[in-house]
Design an enzyme around this catalytic site. Structure first.
Site: not given
Ligand code: AMP
Ligand code: MG
Length: 514
Positions: A99, A102, A122, A135, A192, A199, A269-270, A279
């Protein structure tokens, strides 16, 4: 800005959790949860993309309310900000519910031509999907995303866009290299935009939870809004949707190969169902050509997301989407055929793209042998991918190859390599003689296919360092350069990565810490 024109069709249409409970948790049976922005007290707007804001129908900043909106310090009372629920396969493994951890949605804006655009922050605070994280986002990663998504847009590659970048006024703790040395960094928030942020993982989540009614509803919503060309009904409609996502994904992969882009974290998810680059994390453009290059330190053990593997991984990700959509299609053969045709589809697009990079016509386009030869040579001789093609474009064949191409090697070539390089140039000239395209048309094709400016990681690294000291000059200069990637605005940016940055963390190697 026309904040009053922001609508929220998504939360009107789908089941959601309106409790506003910020506790991180599983939210079964819903597609989103209401999530409040952080209401930053002392934010500072650094950059605003006024051109984009006008284009999408949001308009100019006019008052403190507009500024507060961009900075995630206040939103109009009419809006219920929210985060969406999705799942995903991370590094090949099912990760369950993820989900928007952030990212927080403001809603949708429509321009005069009727084009709809979603808006999200973001780094504006924790949501039920933050999974023990804060977040927040740091300036470092936000600058990277802000500039890179704009760079991709101006290269002509489908992508999310950047609307604004602000300092949140907070300090955020990050262990940048995951080596037990956390430090405070400047917090940032960006806004953004995208036609849609949906996704693969959104469909995977609903399917895994057996929420087939909502899965159907989400897929119908996606088709109606973003794939209006699909007019079939029943199972055929969903199969066509899957085919369309596969086509867009194949196109995106060919485009990444054209400019030498490595995403770094191609988890499902990306992956955007609209085929957008989404992302931006530990991404990189190639400096020296290398199929095995991954900028992501987390990916180093298996190099799953290395440059040369991206199309294969995209296909693997599509396979996960096929599984998710199966309950709507219920026809393995059809899905398998679409998945299998991805390979041919991608290679056709790839070879067409490669041919354009060399200025070739449609007959030479089928010369896979030549492209393989070129790739092997680029890799073995550690040649800069971008500079090679721009130098090739300006090479008449009359002047001395040694001096014309001297600045594109990351290692001084041996005599043998020099000879090999010249043989390759000779082979290229022989191919050109068979080219049915005129010399002018061939040069024009090369000019619009091969960028002269790419946003190299070391440039971002320098811009971040300067911005951390409050100096915006390099950031703004890069913004000008990236808006004209097929021209050489600043010759100093058309150089290979300086040796001092070899192996430098934040340049050659990046972590997911953001
Ligand atoms: P990402 O690898 O950036 O695509 O993130 C994978 C998951 O981790 C997604 O659900 C992001 O929303 C969550 N996520 C990454 N960094 C943070 C953060 N600093 N705070 C909260 N959720 C995060
Ligand atoms: Mg992501």
């Amino acid at each position: 800005m026309n904040l009053k024109n922001i609508t929220q069709p998504f939360i009107k249409y789908f089941p959601g959790d309106f409790s506003g409970n910020p506790m991180q948790r599983q939210t079964p049976k819903v597609v989103f949860a209401a999530a409040e922005i952080a209401h930053f007290e002392k934010p500072e707007l650094l950059f605003f993309n006024e051109k984009l804001s006008e284009e999408i129908g949001l308009g100019k900043i006019e008052n403190s309310e507009d500024l507060a909106f961009l900075n995630a310090s206040a939103v109009p009372d009419t809006l219920t900000t929210y985060a969406t629920a999705y799942a995903g396969h991370q590094f090949g493994n099912w990760a369950g519910q993820l989900g928007d951890g952030r990212a927080i949605f403001a809603g949708q804006i429509q321009n005069a031509a009727g084009k709809k655009t979603e808006l999200q922050w973001k780094g504006a605070g924790a949501t039920p999907y933050s999974r023990h994280a804060d977040g927040r986002a740091v300036l470092r990663s936000s600058v990277r995303e802000y500039l890179m998504s704009e760079a991709m847009h101006y290269l002509g590659i489908p992508t999310t866009r950047s609307l604004s970048l602000s300092l949140s006024g907070e300090q955020v703790m990050r262990d940048m290299m995951y080596d037990g040395n956390p430090e405070y960094e400047k917090g940032a928030v960006m806004m953004r935009t995208a036609e849609s942020f949906l996704r693969f993982g959104h469909y995977e989540l609903l399917s895994a939870q057996n929420e087939f009614e909502t899965l159907k509803k989400l897929t119908d919503f996606t088709i109606e809004n973003y794939f209006p060309e699909i007019t079939s009904t029943g199972a055929a409609k969903y199969a066509e949707f899957f085919q369309a996502v596969a086509d867009r994904t194949a196109n995106l992969m060919a485009e990444w190969y054209r400019v030498g882009f490595v995403h770094g974290v191609m988890n499902t998810d990306n992956m955007s169902v609209l085929g957008l680059t989404i992302d931006y994390g530990p991404f990189s453009f190639l400096d020296e050509y290398s199929l095995n290059f991954t900028p992501n330190t987390t990916d180093l053990p298996g190099r799953r997301y290395a440059f040369g593997k991206q199309a294969k991984i995209a296909q693997w990700n599509l396979w996960q989407l096929a599984n998710a959509l199966f309950p709507l299609i219920k026809d393995e053969k059809t899905l398998e055929n679409i998945l299998n045709s991805f390979t041919d589809n991608f290679w056709q697009k790839h070879d067409r793209m490669m041919a354009s990079k060399f200025g070739f016509d449609s007959v030479l386009r089928k010369d896979g042998e030549f492209f393989t030869l070129a790739q092997q040579m680029l890799e073995e001789l550690k040649i800069d991918y971008t500079l090679f093609f721009t130098k090739l474009e300006s090479w008449t064949g009359n002047h001395d190859a040694d001096s014309h191409f001297s600045d594109i090697f990351y290692e001084t070539p041996s005599e043998e390599n020099k000879a090999g390089f010249k043989t390759f140039l000779q082979t290229y000239r022989e191919r050109l003689e068979k080219n049915s395209v005129s010399a002018e048309a061939s040069a024009a094709l090369m000019r619009k296919t091969n960028p002269k400016f790419i946003l190299r990681n070391y440039l971002l690294f320098e811009a971040i360092a300067e911005l951390n000291e409050g100096n915006k000059d390099l950031f703004e200069k890069l913004l000008t350069a990236l808006q004209n990637p097929y021209d050489e605005i600043y010759p100093e940016f058309s150089k290979k990565r300086p040796a001092i940055y070899n192996g430098q963390s934040g340049c050659s190697t990046l972590s997911c810490s953001s």
